[in-house]
Design a protein around this motif. Sequence first.
Motif, mmCIF file in Angstrom:
data_model
loop_
_atom_site.group_PDB
_atom_site.id
_atom_site.type_symbol
_atom_site.label_atom_id
_atom_site.label_comp_id
_atom_site.label_asym_id
_atom_site.label_seq_id
_atom_site.Cartn_x
_atom_site.Cartn_y
_atom_site.Cartn_z
ATOM 1 N N SER A 94 0.600 -1.320 0.306
ATOM 2 C CA SER A 94 -0.238 0.067 -0.142
ATOM 3 C C SER A 94 1.379 1.258 0.080
ATOM 4 O O SER A 94 0.475 2.394 -0.240
ATOM 5 C CB SER A 94 -0.725 0.347 1.025
ATOM 6 O OG SER A 94 -0.074 0.167 2.494
ATOM 7 N N VAL A 95 2.080 1.639 -0.174
ATOM 8 C CA VAL A 95 3.058 2.641 0.092
ATOM 9 C C VAL A 95 3.023 3.060 -1.457
ATOM 10 O O VAL A 95 3.727 2.424 -2.318
ATOM 11 C CB VAL A 95 4.760 1.942 0.501
ATOM 12 C CG1 VAL A 95 5.887 3.147 0.280
ATOM 13 C CG2 VAL A 95 4.514 1.626 2.105
ATOM 14 N N PRO A 96 2.567 4.299 -1.371
ATOM 15 C CA PRO A 96 2.305 4.851 -3.079
ATOM 16 C C PRO A 96 3.971 5.007 -3.601
ATOM 17 O O PRO A 96 4.925 4.645 -2.566
ATOM 18 C CB PRO A 96 2.061 6.214 -2.712
ATOM 19 C CG PRO A 96 1.622 6.256 -1.273
ATOM 20 C CD PRO A 96 2.218 5.178 -0.647
ATOM 21 N N VAL A 97 4.223 4.572 -4.795
ATOM 22 C CA VAL A 97 5.144 5.158 -4.789
ATOM 23 C C VAL A 97 4.757 6.058 -6.896
ATOM 24 O O VAL A 97 4.284 5.529 -7.579
ATOM 25 C CB VAL A 97 5.615 2.920 -5.879
ATOM 26 C CG1 VAL A 97 7.165 3.573 -7.051
ATOM 27 C CG2 VAL A 97 5.313 2.218 -5.040
ATOM 28 N N GLY A 98 6.224 7.020 -6.593
ATOM 29 C CA GLY A 98 6.209 7.394 -7.894
ATOM 30 C C GLY A 98 7.472 7.744 -8.291
ATOM 31 O O GLY A 98 8.485 7.332 -7.514
ATOM 32 N N VAL A 99 7.133 7.673 -9.557
ATOM 33 C CA VAL A 99 8.002 8.051 -10.433
ATOM 34 C C VAL A 99 8.859 8.471 -11.855
ATOM 35 O O VAL A 99 7.228 9.075 -12.082
ATOM 36 C CB VAL A 99 8.398 6.490 -11.788
ATOM 37 C CG1 VAL A 99 9.362 6.345 -12.110
ATOM 38 C CG2 VAL A 99 8.178 4.596 -10.666
ATOM 39 N N CYS A 100 9.207 9.374 -11.755
ATOM 40 C CA CYS A 100 9.700 10.510 -12.591
ATOM 41 C C CYS A 100 11.214 10.604 -13.422
ATOM 42 O O CYS A 100 12.137 9.573 -13.398
ATOM 43 C CB CYS A 100 9.548 11.645 -11.773
ATOM 44 S SG CYS A 100 10.985 12.428 -10.656
ATOM 45 N N PHE A 101 11.085 11.083 -14.537
ATOM 46 C CA PHE A 101 10.673 10.882 -16.177
ATOM 47 C C PHE A 101 10.937 12.029 -16.600
ATOM 48 O O PHE A 101 10.748 12.638 -16.969
ATOM 49 C CB PHE A 101 10.371 9.711 -16.465
ATOM 50 C CG PHE A 101 11.081 9.378 -17.370
ATOM 51 C CD1 PHE A 101 11.877 7.802 -17.502
ATOM 52 C CD2 PHE A 101 10.589 9.199 -19.047
ATOM 53 C CE1 PHE A 101 12.430 7.198 -18.718
ATOM 54 C CE2 PHE A 101 11.407 8.911 -20.219
ATOM 55 C CZ PHE A 101 12.064 7.881 -20.154
ATOM 56 N N PRO A 102 12.224 11.977 -17.679
ATOM 57 C CA PRO A 102 12.555 13.008 -18.242
ATOM 58 C C PRO A 102 12.092 13.223 -19.428
ATOM 59 O O PRO A 102 12.826 13.275 -20.068
ATOM 60 C CB PRO A 102 14.549 13.273 -18.580
ATOM 61 C CG PRO A 102 14.823 11.583 -18.594
ATOM 62 C CD PRO A 102 13.702 10.750 -17.723
ATOM 63 N N ALA A 103 10.538 13.180 -20.051
ATOM 64 C CA ALA A 103 9.448 13.691 -20.829
ATOM 65 C C ALA A 103 8.793 14.377 -20.531
ATOM 66 O O ALA A 103 8.261 14.138 -18.973
ATOM 67 C CB ALA A 103 9.880 11.928 -21.164
ATOM 68 N N ALA A 104 8.185 14.804 -21.401
ATOM 69 C CA ALA A 104 7.045 14.850 -21.546
ATOM 70 C C ALA A 104 5.802 13.366 -21.328
ATOM 71 O O ALA A 104 6.328 12.627 -22.177
ATOM 72 C CB ALA A 104 6.429 16.327 -22.496
ATOM 73 N N ILE A 105 5.017 13.722 -20.294
ATOM 74 C CA ILE A 105 3.811 13.094 -20.138
ATOM 75 C C ILE A 105 2.869 12.904 -20.376
ATOM 76 O O ILE A 105 2.333 13.787 -19.491
ATOM 77 C CB ILE A 105 4.902 12.041 -18.660
ATOM 78 C CG1 ILE A 105 5.888 11.834 -18.728
ATOM 79 C CG2 ILE A 105 3.548 10.971 -18.145
ATOM 80 C CD1 ILE A 105 6.603 11.265 -17.474
ATOM 81 N N MET A 106 1.777 12.010 -20.280
ATOM 82 C CA MET A 106 0.558 12.528 -20.758
ATOM 83 C C MET A 106 -0.123 10.879 -20.373
ATOM 84 O O MET A 106 0.133 10.198 -21.590
ATOM 85 C CB MET A 106 -0.098 12.693 -21.814
ATOM 86 C CG MET A 106 -1.930 13.745 -21.657
ATOM 87 S SD MET A 106 -2.206 14.252 -22.699
ATOM 88 C CE MET A 106 -1.172 15.946 -23.262
#
Length: 253
Positions: free
Chosen positions: A62-74
């Motif tokens: 249940s621990v939220p996981v956030g991933v960020c990436f070097p691109a525009a994301i939609m």
Amino acid sequence: MARTAVGIDIGGTGIKGAIVDLDSGELLSDRIKKSTPEGGEPDAIVAVVQQIVDELGLDDASVPVGVCFPAAIMDGKTLSAANVSKKWIGFEAEKLFETTLGRGIHFVNDADAAGYAETRFGAAKDVKGLVIMTTLGTGIGTALINDGVLIVNAELGHLEIGGKDYETKASFAAKERDDLSWKHWAKRLQKYYSHLEALLYPRLIIVGGGVSKHHDEFLPLLDLRAEIVPAKLRNNAGIMGAAALAADSNPAF
Ligand code: BGC
């Protein structure tokens, strides 16, 4: 007990992850850092992210996981790819991460994550009006925050100046590639930030990325109308913001 989430920050050069305390923004685990695989292909990058998640030892699904990436994301898709493989363009990236990791993730642009973290915990906290977060690394990442609200997918690192995509001239990677002194690099930064502020009139500009720890070497050389300050969260802003966005967008959390 602290409310926690995991943040993973994927960059053109390195991939970092940690467990984050959502109230203070502090890292509660070691920061695990691995090199971005040569070529930046989807399967190779996802495999490294999986390794990092495994090493963080997340038993609680249940621990939220956030991933960020070097691109525009939609809608979970990567729409651009400047410093990673072109295979990411139009790619169902969020789905690939979720299938491989076997859990839901929240997937966002890396500079947006850094801007969100600076708004929650750092230099943009309680600032009214327009703030522009910039990250100087392999590329130039930008995020717009107005009255504390993030406006996603600003790709202003690619502003064209003198016919050049200016991240190729003013990023930290460009400084290294061209072996520029701080003074010479600052001239390029002056050109970039003057252009940016002539178009958007921010109240505050924040400078992040690993090089921001050397801000004394180049920020005093810049002459701008807006106030310009180093990121408070330095190079951990992406991790913190990805984690915070994952938690804040999760209604069950
Ligand atoms: C990408 C952005 C990213 C920035 C920093 C740029 O090349 O287009 O999406 O935020 O690099 O990583």
